[in-house]
Design an enzyme around this catalytic site. Structure first.
Site: not given
Ligand code: NAD
Ligand code: ZN
Length: 367
Positions: A233, A244, A176, A134, A218
């Site tokens: 799913r 949410h 998660e 996704k 997953k």
């Molecule tokens: N496609 C899907 O199935 C799915 C599922 C769940 C969430 N999402 C999406 O994922 C996003 C959230 O992802 P997230 O929680 O990873 O947030 P993010 O990508 O914003 O990362 C969080 C922060 O951590 C930093 N960062 C990343 N890796 C790092 C590391 N190794 N060391 C230090 N800092 C690091 C990033 O620069 C950012 O500031 C949302 O947009 C959500 O909608 C998508």
């Molecule tokens: Zn979630």
């Protein structure tokens, strides 16, 4: 349904050129980072790409959710066109869920689609967002409204990347991880219960085991119900109907997604018990695991305790995932087995579950 090849290891990029070739991928790759992941991992990754004989083009976006936008995508398309990136290239997304979703979105649409390879760097991305195909950007009217199903050719997971990740993000991703135990695997849940602290302190082999098992769970669920038709799913949304609503109430700013999910799972456990699906002992075991989550200064917890339960319910109803104004709940039959409840749940029962959860976080006996 074929899902991606998932590789877990350190360093996961060892032998990258050969790996790409065995998966029919060219050694021409657009590497997408956010500012943080560029700084943290860019130079080492480029060194590897150089050694492995790659040609690459680097792209960087600001490290925030707002980068999942049409404007950001448009800017990146332009840079790729100017750099003569064509169908023979692929895209490697190095970052958290923001980079993964945006990179996947661009790959799905650029030149009618080029392959995407995910190199997740947050715990959430390693165990959730990078797997399952996704991909999406946000619209001012809501998150993830514009997107595709675009399965990554490869998901390359290196838990060592987590060493620089802030603790709050680790706990966020951990919710998660725990979710997979609840919905699919009681033995895994017990493992997480015993090693919760080892994992959040990134101790091996516990960390890698937790990441690998989560990613596999997953992938397995996605493989069996790719287009979300059988309800399987949907079980990935355990705790998420409540979460949410909470995120919305917190204006998507004051609470991280994973924080809302851990609270949402407490609510969902109570709802499962209150509606007669889950026994008392399982409820208590589940609560003891969820009680281990720690968030900064107790802020998140306090925010939840002070929430008006019916206001939370209203926010849940206004979430985009509602179907005909009916809330869909994923409940547990037992630890390790979830199902999507088809019938409607009375508002009173939802409020009761939220009230129980608030009591739990207040430290009072909510049973
Ligand atoms: N496609 C899907 O199935 C799915 C599922 C769940 C969430 N999402 C999406 O994922 C996003 C959230 O992802 P997230 O929680 O990873 O947030 P993010 O990508 O914003 O990362 C969080 C922060 O951590 C930093 N960062 C990343 N890796 C790092 C590391 N190794 N060391 C230090 N800092 C690091 C990033 O620069 C950012 O500031 C949302 O947009 C959500 O909608 C998508
Ligand atoms: Zn979630």
């Amino acid at each position: 349904m074929d899902v991606s090849t998932i590789k877990v290891g350190t360093p996961v990029t060892a032998g990258l050129g050969k790996l790409f070739q065995t998966h029919g991928l060219s050694l021409k790759t657009v590497v997408l980072f956010d500012e943080h992941t560029r700084k943290l991992f860019g130079d080492a990754l480029f060194e590897t790409l150089r050694e492995e004989g790659f040609q690459w083009k680097e792209l960087v976006v600001p490290a925030r959710e707002a980068s999942k936008s049409f404007n950001a995508a448009y800017r990146l398309y332009s840079l790729m066109i100017e750099a003569d990136v064509d169908r023979s290239w692929n895209l490697l997304a190095c970052g958290g869920g923001v980079v993964g979703d945006l990179g996947g979105f661009i790959a799905a649409s650029y030149f009618r689609g080029i392959p995407v390879i995910q190199l997740p760097t947050t715990l959430l991305a390693m165990t959730d967002s990078s797997i399952g195909g996704k991909v999406a950007i946000n619209h001012p009217h809501g998150k993830n409204l514009i997107g595709f199903f675009h399965i990554p050719e490869l998901v390359l997971i290196d838990p060592a990347y987590l060493r620089t990740l802030p603790k709050r993000e680790i706990f966020g991703g951990m919710s998660e991880v725990v979710k997979y135990g609840f919905i699919a695997d009681e033995a895994f849940l017990s493992f997480l219960d015993s090693h919760f602290n080892d994992i959040v302190q990134l101790k091996e082999p516990f960390l890698t085991e937790a990441v690998r098992k989560s990613a596999d769970t997953k992938a397995d669920v996605v493989k069996k119900d790719f287009r979300e038709t059988t309800g399987l799913r949907a079980t990935l949304n355990f705790g998420h109907t409540f979460a949410h609503g909470l995120e919305k109430l917190a204006e998507y700013r004051h609470m991280r997604h994973g924080e809302a999910v851990s609270i949402g799972m407490v609510c969902a456990l109570f709802l499962s018990r209150n509606l007669g699906y889950l026994d008392q002992a399982s409820l208590e075991k589940g609560l003891s695991i969820l009680g281990r989550f720690r968030y900064p200064r107790g802020l998140v917890k306090r925010r939840f305790i002070e929430v008006d339960s019916s206001e939370l319910l209203e926010n849940m109803l206004s979430d985009k995932k509602k179907l005909d104004k009916k809330l869909r709940f994923v409940l547990l039959k037992k630890l390790g087995e979830a199902f999507l409840l088809e019938k409607n749940v009375e508002n009173e029962a939802v409020i009761q579950a939220i009230d129980n959860a608030k009591q739990f976080f207040k430290g009072k006996n909510p049973y």
